[in-house]
Design an enzyme around this catalytic site. Structure first.
Site, mmCIF file in Angstrom:
data_model
loop_
_atom_site.group_PDB
_atom_site.id
_atom_site.type_symbol
_atom_site.label_atom_id
_atom_site.label_comp_id
_atom_site.label_asym_id
_atom_site.label_seq_id
_atom_site.Cartn_x
_atom_site.Cartn_y
_atom_site.Cartn_z
ATOM 1 N N ASP A 76 -72.426 -90.681 1.657
ATOM 2 C CA ASP A 76 -73.383 -89.796 2.326
ATOM 3 C C ASP A 76 -74.487 -89.393 1.363
ATOM 4 O O ASP A 76 -74.289 -89.393 0.142
ATOM 5 C CB ASP A 76 -72.683 -88.513 2.821
ATOM 6 C CG ASP A 76 -71.573 -88.808 3.808
ATOM 7 O OD1 ASP A 76 -71.588 -89.909 4.386
ATOM 8 O OD2 ASP A 76 -70.708 -87.938 3.999
ATOM 9 N N LYS A 77 -75.604 -88.978 1.926
ATOM 10 C CA LYS A 77 -76.775 -88.607 1.130
ATOM 11 C C LYS A 77 -76.452 -87.606 0.008
ATOM 12 O O LYS A 77 -76.928 -87.734 -1.109
ATOM 13 C CB LYS A 77 -77.839 -88.005 2.073
ATOM 14 C CG LYS A 77 -79.120 -87.617 1.371
ATOM 15 C CD LYS A 77 -80.186 -87.164 2.354
ATOM 16 C CE LYS A 77 -81.473 -86.843 1.614
ATOM 17 N NZ LYS A 77 -82.575 -86.519 2.529
#
Length: 250
Positions: A76-77
């Site tokens: 995830d970011k």
């Protein structure tokens, strides 16, 4: 696969990525926080993603860059840590097969709101797209849900916060975040799956960012070598552990 127009706009950028392991077939980077791995829906045009950083490395190594053939898996970011990439399409296919066969060992560190009880368990709950919020995932029994399994173990505690080691048996979108939240111990700094209580705890302890780190990765390189990689903790993690009086795990 990514839409062609997003790829044609992909400009190499030197993101000063830390390379944890490299051989002729693959490499592992220590992904920094706050950067998406690839262009996606709802992102501002021109936002630099990790693919730009990979394109830069491939250019430096004088290798042809395949935008769909570099990233073997995703983080995830706001998640940091070990991210495996292939240098060729053949290597990419071989490495992805290991993920599908579940022969890759993935261990994550997380700081949770509350101390999980029991202190060691396996969460086995299917994950699918949330019925109404389509960008989030949830533990669900709908037919489209996919099996998901996370083992966890509490390594240390401080006040009402736990340092938890998570072992991923599967690799679903947002898996660790969804699973820990589902059993009532969301990850600190998680704006999507957190609760009022976990958000308050995050603020009170001055914690910056999502406290989820892809710590250890073990796989077999397409060169035939067995590889074990450990990604060092980023500064916000070190600061948080120090504030909480916790030792960095080894």
């Amino acid at each position: 696969h990514l839409p062609e127009q997003t790829l044609s706009e992909l400009l190499p950028a030197d993101l000063h990525l830390e390379i944890l392991y490299e051989d002729a077939a693959c490499f592992v980077i220590n992904k920094p926080a706050g950067i998406a791995v690839h262009p996606g829906a709802g992102m501002p045009p021109g936002e630099v993603t990790l693919l730009s950083g990979l394109a830069f490395l491939f250019g430096k190594w004088k290798l042809p860059f395949f935008s769909n053939g570099a990233l073997v898996h995703r983080l995830d970011k706001d998640t940091t840590g070990a991210l495996l990439c292939g240098k060729t399409l053949e290597a990419h296919i071989a490495l992805q097969k290991q993920f599908q066969d579940r022969s890759v060992t993935k261990e994550y560190l997380a700081l949770t709101a509350g101390i999980p009880d029991p202190q060691e368990a396996v969460i086995d709950a299917p994950i699918g797209r949330h019925a109404t919020a389509r960008t989030t995932m949830s533990v669900t029994q709908v037919s489209a849900a996919r099996d998901a399994k996370t083992g966890y173990k509490v390594l240390a505690t401080s006040k009402s916060i736990a340092l938890v080691l998570c072992h991923l048996f599967t690799g679903r979108t947002h898996q660790v975040r969804v699973h820990l939240s589902a059993i009532g111990y969301p990850i600190l700094g998680d704006g999507t799956y957190g609760t009022d209580a976990s958000n308050r705890l995050t603020q009170e302890n001055g914690i910056e960012g999502l406290m989820l780190h892809a710590w250890k990765l073990s796989f077999e390189s397409p060169t035939g070598k067995k590889v074990q990689v450990k990604a060092g903790l980023p500064q916000n993690w070190k600061d948080s552990l120090e504030k909480l009086g916790m030792r960095e795990p080894v």
